[in-house]
Scaffold this motif. Structure first.
Motif: not given
Length: 192
Positions: A67-70, A74-77
């Motif tokens: 979840l943390a990497t997700k 999402t922020k990077k995307i």
């Protein structure tokens, strides 16, 4: 004048419109090349858009289970998407100056051709078009034959098809990531 260009041909007016449309497309693409495509700022914007679209594509295809990497993904995307939108907008604004010159050239050519073929059918359509298309294809013509084709309609069809294919052939089509993102891009469903 059109009869003087192709005197022995049955379809001389239609071929003249096609020829003028092809020449106009070449002139317009030459103007675009002079004002846009040969400049360093266009090339850098195009490479930026290509890199960002490839990066976005790879980011969306890779999956990370936690979840943390997700959230960070999402922020990077979102960051890459906003960068891509900004670059696409800059590219559209950069192309705007050439668009004004090209529009002026097309306006002059259309006025010349309108005087040359005023009230004259330049082609015969092999079908009876739908009513709304018939209003465009029969614009400015006398008579009731719905298969008569005016210069404006034939020039419009020729210009669209020739110029688009010429841009693809010369490699002047917009970068992959810039498709659909112009001055008025589609709204983002995340923010709605």
């Amino acid at each position: 004048m059109a009869a003087a260009l192709f005197p022995a041909l049955k379809y001389s007016d239609g071929l003249t419109v096609f020829g003028i449309s092809a020449c106009t497309a070449v002139v317009c693409e030459a103007i675009s090349w002079l004002l846009i495509y040969r400049t360093a700022s266009y090339k850098s914007l195009k490479s930026t858009i290509d890199k960002a679209s490839k990066k976005l594509e790879t980011m969306k295809t890779t999956t990370e289970p936690s979840l943390a990497t997700k959230k960070s993904k999402t922020k990077k995307i979102d960051r890459v998407e906003s960068s891509l939108k900004e670059s696409s907008r800059d590219l559209s604004l950069f192309k705007f100056k050439s668009g004004a010159v090209v529009a002026f050239v097309l306006f002059i050519v259309f006025g010349f051709m309108n005087n040359l073929f005023e009230g004259k059918a330049v082609a015969k359509l092999p079908f009876v078009p739908v009513r709304i298309v018939q209003k465009m294809s029969h614009r400015g013509l006398q008579g009731e034959d719905p298969t008569d084709c005016s210069m404006a309609f034939l020039y419009f069809l020729c210009s669209i098809s020739i110029r688009t294919n010429l841009q693809k052939f010369l490699g002047f089509s917009p970068p992959r990531g810039a498709a659909g993102a112009g001055l008025f891009p589609m709204p983002d469903p995340k923010t709605s």
